[in-house]
Write a protein that holds these residues in place. Sequence first.
Motif, mmCIF file in Angstrom:
data_model
loop_
_atom_site.group_PDB
_atom_site.id
_atom_site.type_symbol
_atom_site.label_atom_id
_atom_site.label_comp_id
_atom_site.label_asym_id
_atom_site.label_seq_id
_atom_site.Cartn_x
_atom_site.Cartn_y
_atom_site.Cartn_z
ATOM 1 N N CYS B 23 19.287 96.152 18.369
ATOM 2 C CA CYS B 23 17.924 96.157 18.005
ATOM 3 C C CYS B 23 17.235 94.974 17.870
ATOM 4 C CB CYS B 23 18.018 97.057 16.708
ATOM 5 S SG CYS B 23 16.495 96.698 15.591
ATOM 6 N N THR B 24 15.946 94.771 18.492
ATOM 7 C CA THR B 24 15.255 93.522 18.238
ATOM 8 C C THR B 24 14.174 93.774 17.578
ATOM 9 O OG1 THR B 24 13.833 94.035 20.345
ATOM 10 C CG2 THR B 24 16.019 92.963 20.751
ATOM 11 N N TYR B 25 13.780 92.368 16.643
ATOM 12 C CA TYR B 25 12.576 92.649 15.838
ATOM 13 C C TYR B 25 11.699 91.432 16.197
ATOM 14 C CZ TYR B 25 15.485 89.213 13.371
ATOM 15 O OH TYR B 25 16.112 87.981 13.018
ATOM 16 N N SER B 26 10.413 91.719 15.876
ATOM 17 C CA SER B 26 9.583 90.624 16.234
ATOM 18 C C SER B 26 9.331 89.440 15.344
ATOM 19 C CB SER B 26 8.129 91.426 16.802
ATOM 20 O OG SER B 26 7.543 92.038 15.532
ATOM 21 N N ASN B 27 9.307 89.958 14.000
ATOM 22 C CA ASN B 27 8.958 88.917 12.915
ATOM 23 C C ASN B 27 9.992 88.117 12.608
ATOM 24 O OD1 ASN B 27 8.041 87.499 10.700
ATOM 25 N ND2 ASN B 27 7.068 89.352 9.774
ATOM 26 N N SER B 28 9.944 86.812 12.848
ATOM 27 C CA SER B 28 11.391 85.931 12.672
ATOM 28 C C SER B 28 11.461 85.685 11.370
ATOM 29 C CB SER B 28 10.810 84.666 13.391
ATOM 30 O OG SER B 28 9.708 84.058 13.122
ATOM 31 N N ALA B 29 10.252 85.805 10.407
ATOM 32 C CA ALA B 29 10.553 85.608 9.053
ATOM 33 C C ALA B 29 11.387 86.837 8.344
ATOM 34 C CB ALA B 29 9.189 85.394 8.230
ATOM 35 N N SER B 30 11.526 87.967 8.979
ATOM 36 C CA SER B 30 12.146 89.037 8.199
ATOM 37 C C SER B 30 13.596 88.873 7.549
ATOM 38 C CB SER B 30 12.408 90.115 9.329
ATOM 39 O OG SER B 30 11.280 90.566 10.003
ATOM 40 N N GLN B 31 13.782 89.350 6.449
ATOM 41 C CA GLN B 31 14.901 88.816 5.655
ATOM 42 C C GLN B 31 15.796 89.815 5.550
ATOM 43 O OE1 GLN B 31 15.493 85.845 4.062
ATOM 44 N NE2 GLN B 31 13.453 85.186 5.105
ATOM 45 N N SER B 32 15.720 91.308 5.499
ATOM 46 C CA SER B 32 16.826 92.113 5.241
ATOM 47 C C SER B 32 16.851 93.026 6.649
ATOM 48 C CB SER B 32 16.533 92.886 4.066
ATOM 49 O OG SER B 32 16.521 91.896 3.180
ATOM 50 N N PHE B 33 18.122 93.516 6.878
ATOM 51 C CA PHE B 33 18.278 94.382 7.814
ATOM 52 C C PHE B 33 19.288 95.408 7.652
ATOM 53 C CE2 PHE B 33 16.191 91.124 10.457
ATOM 54 C CZ PHE B 33 16.495 90.013 9.766
ATOM 55 N N PHE B 34 19.109 96.648 8.335
ATOM 56 C CA PHE B 34 20.033 97.833 7.865
ATOM 57 C C PHE B 34 20.123 98.393 9.268
ATOM 58 C CE2 PHE B 34 19.330 96.996 3.748
ATOM 59 C CZ PHE B 34 17.882 96.451 3.357
ATOM 60 N N TRP B 35 21.048 99.195 9.100
ATOM 61 C CA TRP B 35 21.384 100.550 9.977
ATOM 62 C C TRP B 35 21.497 101.833 9.208
ATOM 63 C CZ3 TRP B 35 21.134 100.296 15.065
ATOM 64 C CH2 TRP B 35 21.172 99.120 15.812
ATOM 65 N N TYR B 36 20.669 102.594 9.754
ATOM 66 C CA TYR B 36 20.964 104.089 9.219
ATOM 67 C C TYR B 36 21.309 104.874 10.209
ATOM 68 C CZ TYR B 36 18.076 103.197 4.661
ATOM 69 O OH TYR B 36 17.578 102.641 3.582
ATOM 70 N N ARG B 37 21.727 106.251 9.719
ATOM 71 C CA ARG B 37 22.251 107.313 10.559
ATOM 72 C C ARG B 37 21.495 108.499 10.172
ATOM 73 N NH1 ARG B 37 28.032 109.669 11.889
ATOM 74 N NH2 ARG B 37 27.056 111.928 12.128
ATOM 75 N N GLN B 38 20.864 108.959 11.129
ATOM 76 C CA GLN B 38 20.266 110.306 11.297
ATOM 77 C C GLN B 38 20.888 111.477 11.945
ATOM 78 O OE1 GLN B 38 15.954 110.324 11.875
ATOM 79 N NE2 GLN B 38 15.619 111.665 10.437
ATOM 80 N N ASP B 39 21.402 112.453 11.337
ATOM 81 C CA ASP B 39 21.808 113.557 11.894
ATOM 82 C C ASP B 39 20.656 114.580 12.442
ATOM 83 O OD1 ASP B 39 24.544 113.271 9.943
ATOM 84 O OD2 ASP B 39 24.826 113.259 12.029
ATOM 85 N N CYS B 40 20.774 115.250 13.554
ATOM 86 C CA CYS B 40 19.773 116.329 13.868
ATOM 87 C C CYS B 40 18.841 117.036 12.902
ATOM 88 C CB CYS B 40 20.298 117.074 14.937
ATOM 89 S SG CYS B 40 18.806 117.942 15.751
ATOM 90 N N ARG B 41 17.836 116.769 12.560
ATOM 91 C CA ARG B 41 17.155 117.570 11.718
ATOM 92 C C ARG B 41 17.427 117.298 10.165
ATOM 93 N NH1 ARG B 41 13.770 120.967 14.488
ATOM 94 N NH2 ARG B 41 13.211 122.233 12.676
ATOM 95 N N LYS B 42 17.970 116.213 10.047
ATOM 96 C CA LYS B 42 18.447 115.709 8.618
ATOM 97 C C LYS B 42 17.759 114.491 8.291
ATOM 98 C CE LYS B 42 21.687 118.934 7.901
ATOM 99 N NZ LYS B 42 21.517 119.985 6.575
ATOM 100 N N GLU B 43 17.785 114.119 7.069
ATOM 101 C CA GLU B 43 17.329 112.709 6.466
ATOM 102 C C GLU B 43 18.042 111.580 7.014
ATOM 103 O OE1 GLU B 43 18.783 115.039 4.594
ATOM 104 O OE2 GLU B 43 19.842 114.169 2.991
ATOM 105 N N PRO B 44 17.466 110.573 7.325
ATOM 106 C CA PRO B 44 18.271 109.357 7.309
ATOM 107 C C PRO B 44 19.176 108.848 6.246
ATOM 108 C CG PRO B 44 15.827 108.803 7.924
ATOM 109 C CD PRO B 44 16.094 110.253 7.045
#
Lengths: 114, 111
Positions: B23-44
């Motif tokens: 995953c790439t991000y554009s703002n070099s000053a970003s501080q926190s990063f996460f991975w979420y999982r989302q199943d079909c038609r469910k919440e992340p």
Amino acid sequence: DAGVTQSPTHLIKTRGQHVTLRCSPISGHKSVSWYQQVLGQGPQFIFQYYEKEERGRGNFPDRFSARQFPNYSSELNVNALLLGDSALYLCASSLGSGAPRSQYFGPGTRLTVL
Amino acid sequence: RKEVEQDPGPFNVPEGATVAFNCTYSNSASQSFFWYRQDCRKEPKLLMSVYSSGNEDGRFTAQLNRASQYISLLIRDSKLSDSATYLCVVRGMDSNYQLIWGAGTKLIIKP
């Protein structure tokens, strides 16, 4: 403990109508955020509330409004519904002091606008 | 350019294989990063936070490359139950520090 709860789970409205969606955060969480997730896209931030005050607003029209109650539950209101408002509306809560490190989501309300 | 970009996939992977996505991000000053999982038609659901030194949680390993502004997720010994959409999330550096979400990468694990 119960997680984030949202009501209703599904809703069908017609263009021009108004809708109110409700969210109860995890017990002890004071921050609630609302997101819109259109099929095939990631969630888009709409609002964040903390201690009953708006802390953030995404790029959504004024037809979208929200509020947070003393018990930290929240409502999202959408006026003059458009077909493009059809989406999954997610509520997330966090302990947050206005800067969510991570969020826990409710099951969402699936809104269909006909 | 989107603030957070992901390959939408789908990645079709045999059970037991190792799969990785970036995953790439554009703002070099970003501080926190996460991975979420989302199943079909469910919440992340939060899968894991991503730390500067990289971190591991069982079969899952997350890495951050600040110089190139990307984060990665590696899944080893994939299971059928790993089939889901994986969303990359970056905490923005605007005044509200809001979470900015990628569109997700769909993973399908085949028996």
